[in-house]
Design a protein around this motif. Structure first.
Motif, PDB file in Angstrom:
ATOM      1  N   VAL A 503       0.833  -1.199   0.000  1.00  0.00           N
ATOM      2  CA  VAL A 503       0.000   0.000   0.000  1.00  0.00           C
ATOM      3  C   VAL A 503       0.870   1.251   0.000  1.00  0.00           C
ATOM      4  N   VAL A 504       1.915   1.222   0.836  1.00  0.00           N
ATOM      5  CA  VAL A 504       2.784   2.398   0.916  1.00  0.00           C
ATOM      6  C   VAL A 504       3.500   2.621  -0.416  1.00  0.00           C
ATOM      7  N   VAL A 505       3.973   1.532  -1.013  1.00  0.00           N
ATOM      8  CA  VAL A 505       4.667   1.662  -2.295  1.00  0.00           C
ATOM      9  C   VAL A 505       3.725   2.241  -3.345  1.00  0.00           C
ATOM     10  N   HIS A 506       2.510   1.694  -3.397  1.00  0.00           N
ATOM     11  CA  HIS A 506       1.496   2.181  -4.331  1.00  0.00           C
ATOM     12  C   HIS A 506       1.259   3.669  -4.166  1.00  0.00           C
ATOM     13  N   MET A 507       1.081   4.056  -2.897  1.00  0.00           N
ATOM     14  CA  MET A 507       0.781   5.454  -2.594  1.00  0.00           C
ATOM     15  C   MET A 507       1.981   6.323  -2.956  1.00  0.00           C
ATOM     16  N   TRP A 508       3.155   5.853  -2.577  1.00  0.00           N
ATOM     17  CA  TRP A 508       4.344   6.672  -2.764  1.00  0.00           C
ATOM     18  C   TRP A 508       4.677   6.881  -4.236  1.00  0.00           C
ATOM     19  N   GLU A 509       4.536   5.817  -5.037  1.00  0.00           N
ATOM     20  CA  GLU A 509       4.811   5.936  -6.469  1.00  0.00           C
ATOM     21  C   GLU A 509       4.047   7.112  -7.058  1.00  0.00           C
ATOM     22  N   ARG A 510       2.785   7.227  -6.666  1.00  0.00           N
ATOM     23  CA  ARG A 510       1.952   8.271  -7.244  1.00  0.00           C
ATOM     24  C   ARG A 510       2.260   9.631  -6.638  1.00  0.00           C
ATOM     25  N   ALA A 511       2.470   9.653  -5.305  1.00  0.00           N
ATOM     26  CA  ALA A 511       2.761  10.928  -4.653  1.00  0.00           C
ATOM     27  C   ALA A 511       4.071  11.500  -5.190  1.00  0.00           C
ATOM     28  N   TRP A 512       5.008  10.615  -5.483  1.00  0.00           N
ATOM     29  CA  TRP A 512       6.302  11.055  -5.984  1.00  0.00           C
ATOM     30  C   TRP A 512       6.158  11.756  -7.337  1.00  0.00           C
ATOM     31  N   LEU A 513       5.249  11.246  -8.181  1.00  0.00           N
ATOM     32  CA  LEU A 513       4.988  11.903  -9.465  1.00  0.00           C
ATOM     33  C   LEU A 513       4.520  13.337  -9.236  1.00  0.00           C
ATOM     34  N   TYR A 514       3.711  13.490  -8.200  1.00  0.00           N
ATOM     35  CA  TYR A 514       3.179  14.814  -7.867  1.00  0.00           C
ATOM     36  C   TYR A 514       4.315  15.754  -7.478  1.00  0.00           C
ATOM     37  N   VAL A 515       5.238  15.248  -6.669  1.00  0.00           N
ATOM     38  CA  VAL A 515       6.373  16.072  -6.237  1.00  0.00           C
ATOM     39  C   VAL A 515       7.241  16.428  -7.443  1.00  0.00           C
ATOM     40  N   GLN A 516       7.450  15.442  -8.311  1.00  0.00           N
ATOM     41  CA  GLN A 516       8.264  15.703  -9.497  1.00  0.00           C
ATOM     42  C   GLN A 516       7.644  16.780 -10.367  1.00  0.00           C
ATOM     43  N   LYS A 517       6.307  16.700 -10.482  1.00  0.00           N
ATOM     44  CA  LYS A 517       5.617  17.685 -11.300  1.00  0.00           C
ATOM     45  C   LYS A 517       5.827  19.067 -10.701  1.00  0.00           C
ATOM     46  N   ALA A 518       5.798  19.152  -9.351  1.00  0.00           N
ATOM     47  CA  ALA A 518       6.009  20.441  -8.696  1.00  0.00           C
ATOM     48  C   ALA A 518       7.394  20.967  -9.029  1.00  0.00           C
ATOM     49  N   GLY A 519       8.360  20.065  -9.172  1.00  0.00           N
ATOM     50  CA  GLY A 519       9.724  20.485  -9.441  1.00  0.00           C
ATOM     51  C   GLY A 519       9.967  20.815 -10.906  1.00  0.00           C
ATOM     52  N   THR A 520       9.085  20.422 -11.798  1.00  0.00           N
ATOM     53  CA  THR A 520       9.340  20.646 -13.225  1.00  0.00           C
ATOM     54  C   THR A 520       8.293  21.568 -13.836  1.00  0.00           C
ATOM     55  N   THR A 521       7.165  20.994 -14.256  1.00  0.00           N
ATOM     56  CA  THR A 521       6.123  21.785 -14.912  1.00  0.00           C
ATOM     57  C   THR A 521       5.742  22.995 -14.076  1.00  0.00           C
ATOM     58  N   ILE A 522       5.529  22.733 -12.783  1.00  0.00           N
ATOM     59  CA  ILE A 522       4.981  23.800 -11.963  1.00  0.00           C
ATOM     60  C   ILE A 522       6.035  24.857 -11.679  1.00  0.00           C
ATOM     61  N   LEU A 523       7.276  24.426 -11.502  1.00  0.00           N
ATOM     62  CA  LEU A 523       8.362  25.390 -11.330  1.00  0.00           C
ATOM     63  C   LEU A 523       8.465  26.280 -12.574  1.00  0.00           C
ATOM     64  N   ALA A 524       8.458  25.627 -13.740  1.00  0.00           N
ATOM     65  CA  ALA A 524       8.584  26.390 -14.987  1.00  0.00           C
ATOM     66  C   ALA A 524       7.424  27.367 -15.129  1.00  0.00           C
ATOM     67  N   MET A 525       6.197  26.865 -14.886  1.00  0.00           N
ATOM     68  CA  MET A 525       5.029  27.729 -15.034  1.00  0.00           C
ATOM     69  C   MET A 525       5.063  28.861 -14.007  1.00  0.00           C
ATOM     70  N   SER A 526       5.599  28.572 -12.807  1.00  0.00           N
ATOM     71  CA  SER A 526       5.662  29.606 -11.777  1.00  0.00           C
ATOM     72  C   SER A 526       6.576  30.738 -12.229  1.00  0.00           C
ATOM     73  N   LEU A 527       7.696  30.354 -12.855  1.00  0.00           N
ATOM     74  CA  LEU A 527       8.639  31.375 -13.317  1.00  0.00           C
ATOM     75  C   LEU A 527       8.003  32.220 -14.424  1.00  0.00           C
ATOM     76  N   VAL A 528       7.312  31.523 -15.348  1.00  0.00           N
ATOM     77  CA  VAL A 528       6.639  32.261 -16.423  1.00  0.00           C
ATOM     78  C   VAL A 528       5.598  33.204 -15.826  1.00  0.00           C
ATOM     79  N   MET A 529       4.825  32.674 -14.881  1.00  0.00           N
ATOM     80  CA  MET A 529       3.772  33.489 -14.266  1.00  0.00           C
ATOM     81  C   MET A 529       4.363  34.677 -13.513  1.00  0.00           C
TER      82      MET A 529
END
Ligand code: GDP
Ligand code: MG
Length: 681
Positions: A503-529
């Motif tokens: 269960v933890v692995v399942h949850m973490w795999e997905r949560a980690w994608l969320y963190v990665q997105k914050a570090g990439t797409t969202i960081l880039a969009m934040s700078l543009v914004m």
């Protein structure tokens, strides 16, 4: 030497065909690849005690003999070509009713059949007692109890199969409901004189014509005179008019009815009477009446948990980011760099990372439902509802995955083989509220609704998404994609106690994608914004604020009139546009906008985004709710649109989806806002 006897093993997936086949053939087997499909048919040899050699075919697992999937087509071809002199229908005794559905069709092929009543050990463990003799009587073919895993009963099974083959004992098809039988009786004589059609296959072909089986109807086209096909269409139309249902569904219903009836007749509970816990649990969870309220209750519990446990944790992270921003503000010299770091990076990325507790809790809930086996029960419970809205039972799986992320959910529509079912599902999946929308809800609900109502408000949004998706599906099915949906029997996996690790692995795999997105797409969009909402700078001494003078501010003002009926001011309008990249960006944009807008003199005590929103006179609970409705419904993010284009096979559908969802979002948000204003006064 005489031709070897060929015996085919047919059955539902996981009924134990391969186990029985292996027990009989040992190492004497090989896999045949059918050209163009990945489906396998295994061939093997078995020698009887009297020295006779039999050939065995392990057909792909199927629930039915229609032509909807590659498995079904391969299995059906093999049987129709009369490769086999007898069929062993492998039935999972612990799931008798669902497995009998296939038998109702196999007995129509005019080939001798025996039933392998497999997994009798499992049935016994479940406290089920099956009256084998009575089952034999009702289905009209020999029934041999087996335990495939141990090889119990396989010798008796193969001997019974050889016996019916040698005797040429054709099974007697089940009698379907009177209207269907009348229609079959009308069609049968028309096909009777067909060249090459064996008399024993008359009923099978007549039924398939009645069901409008695509392959057999078009195959029959070459040989069937047009007036026969026309007459078949007439009979079909009459039947449909009479009973108000597509003949294919009528036939399927009859078969289900027979399977259910036979199962009820022959299955009893063991005298100890102790139904297993799983059985008792299932009788509540998948109950016709209670199933749905229980599902709603479980979902409600999940959202309450997300909110009540996640809220305080997320406030802790908010405090940490506030401290980080303030510390950096104090230690850096005033200027564009400080603004970039504090208002751009920290507010933008921090604004999204703050919601990690909620996202992780949501994923924990989904992982638990999936790993315990409840997810499949939930699918079973909503199956009938799905059908009412013209969706396939299996559509539930991509829809549920949509609560996580639309991209894999849209890819999961591949489980649907009918293109119409599939397109409909693709078009409605984006309204399953994905986890990227959760931060938007968490932010606004946290800011404008009391904590004790948070869970309910959140649930109402998820429900609205589901309800609108169902309505849209119905609409699409009756306009764009007409035609019946494929009938389906749902398989229930056993309950499992999930391991904490899984269960933890399942949850973490997905949560980690969320963190990665914050570090990439969202960081880039934040700078543009940040850049768009910081430049150009207003001339010195001007009254207008930096933000209003900036490109983002001006763009927001341009679309503000369009969004005004929904109650959005220019700041919300800007946030909406930036959300095309990813929905979390709505939050980071608001962070940046309100961060840039905050009075620079107060640096050191930056208000949190929540407090900034509460202080904004343009905001109130009604606007917040209308905004959440808009975010729920409007254009799925760019990656999701791209996947839709790929999976639907054309950009036309992706374009349609963008217009349709955004138009609906505007209309619904406006409706909520305007009606809300009337009510609130
Ligand atoms: P197939 O999909 O029909 O080919 O099914 P398999 O032969 O692959 O069996 C599916 C699963 O059921 C495997 O894990 C088998 O070990 C198990 N299985 C097969 N026969 C029996 C049986 O008679 N009793 C029990 N308890 N398990 C069985
Ligand atoms: Mg198998």
């Amino acid at each position: 030497m005489a031709d070897p006897l060929v015996i085919a093993f047919a059955g539902n997936p996981n009924s134990g065909k391969t186990s029985l086949f292996n027990a009989l053939t040992g190492a004497r087997q090989h896999v045949a690849n059918y050209p163009g499909v990945t489906v396998e048919v295994k061939h093997g040899r078995h020698v009887l005690t009297d020295g006779t050699e039999v050939r065995l075919l392990d057909l792909p697992g199927t629930y039915s003999l229609t032509a909807y999937s590659a498995e079904e087509r391969v299995a059906r071809e093999a049987l129709l070509e009369r490769q086999a002199v007898a069929i062993v229908c492998v039935i999972d005794a612990s799931n008798l009713e669902r497995n009998l559905y296939l038998l109702t069709q196999l007995v129509e092929l005019d080939i001798p059949v025996v039933v392998a009543l497999n997994m009798v050990d499992e049935a016994e463990r479940l406290g089920l007692v099956i009256d084998t003799r009575r089952l034999e009587k009702l289905v009209g073919v020999p029934v041999v109890p087996t335990v495939g895993r141990r090889g119990d009963g396989v010798t008796e099974l193969i001997e019974a199969a050889v016996k019916v083959a040698r005797e040429g004992r054709r099974p007697k098809p089940f009698t379907l409901s009177s209207h269907v039988e009348e229609a079959v009786a009308e069609i049968s004589p028309l096909v009777a004189d067909l060249d090459g059609l064996e008399p024993g296959r008359k009923r099978f072909l007549a039924l398939k014509l009645l069901e409008h089986d695509p392959e057999l109807v078009s195959g029959a086209h070459h040989r069937l005179p047009q007036e026969v096909l026309d007459r078949v269409e007439e009979v079909r139309a009459e039947l449909e008019e009479h009973l108000g249902e597509d003949p294919e569904i009528l036939v399927a219903d009859d078969r289900y009815g027979i399977a259910a009836g036979v199962a009820r007749e022959v299955v009893g509970r063991s005298t100890q009477g102790r139904a297993r816990t799983a059985e008792r649990v299932d009788s509540i969870l998948t109950n016709r009446v209670l199933g749905l309220p229980v599902l709603v209750l479980i979902m409600w519990g999940l959202f309450e948990g997300v909110f009540r446990i996640g809220g305080p944790l997320s406030e802790g992270i908010e405090v940490a980011f506030g401290w980080l921003g303030a510390t950096l503000s104090e230690s850096m010299a005033d200027g564009p760099l400080r603004s970039l770091v504090v208002d751009g990076v920290i507010s933008g990325v921090g604004g999204v990372l703050v919601f990690i507790p909620q996202v992780m809790l949501l994923f924990l809930g989904i992982a638990l439902m999936e790993d315990t086996g409840y997810l499949a029960r939930a699918a079973f419970v909503v199956d009938r509802i799905m059908h009412a809205f013209g969706l396939h039972g299996k559509s539930f799986i991509p829809m549920l995955l949509g609560f996580g992320c639309s991209v894999p959910a849209i890819m999961a529509t591949r489980v649907l083989s009918d293109p119409k079912d599939r397109l409909t599902t693709i078009l409605v999946v984006p309204w399953m509220s994905c986890s990227a929308r959760l931060p938007v809800y968490a932010l606004l609900i946290g800011a404008f609704f009391p904590a004790e109502r948070g869970g309910v408000v959140l649930l109402s949004l998820y429900f609205m998404g589901v309800a609108l998706a169902l309505v849209a599906a119905r609409l699409f099915r009756s306009t764009l994609f007409k035609g019946p949906s494929e009938p389906f029997v749902m398989e229930l996996p056993p309950y499992r106690m999930p391991t904490a690790r899984a269960v933890v692995v399942h949850m973490w795999e997905r949560a980690w994608l969320y963190v990665q997105k914050a570090g990439t797409t969202i960081l880039a969009m934040s700078l543009v914004m940040w850049a768009l909402s910081s430049y150009p700078k207003p001339p010195a001494g001007s009254e207008i604020s930096d933000l209003e003078y900036s490109i983002a501010g001006r763009a927001g003002k341009v679309i503000e009139p369009v969004m005004a009926p929904a109650g959005f001011d220019w700041k919300l309008s800007v946030a909406v546009i930036t959300g095309f990249a990813a929905k979390e960006v709505v939050v980071s944009s608001l962070s940046t906008i309100y961060g840039v807008g905050a009075d620079a003199a107060e640096v050191g005590e930056l208000p949190s985004l929540r407090e900034s929103l509460q202080a904004d006179p343009a905001m109130n609970p009604l606007v917040a709710y209308a905004f959440m409705v808009f975010v729920l419904l409007y254009i799925p993010c760019i990656p999701a649109v791209a996947v839709v284009a790929r999976e639907a096979g054309s950009w036309k559908w992706a374009g349609f989806l963008v217009l349709w969802t955004t138009g609906s979002a505007w209309a619904l948000a406006t409706l909520v806002y305007q009606v809300g204003r009337l009510v609130v006064g």
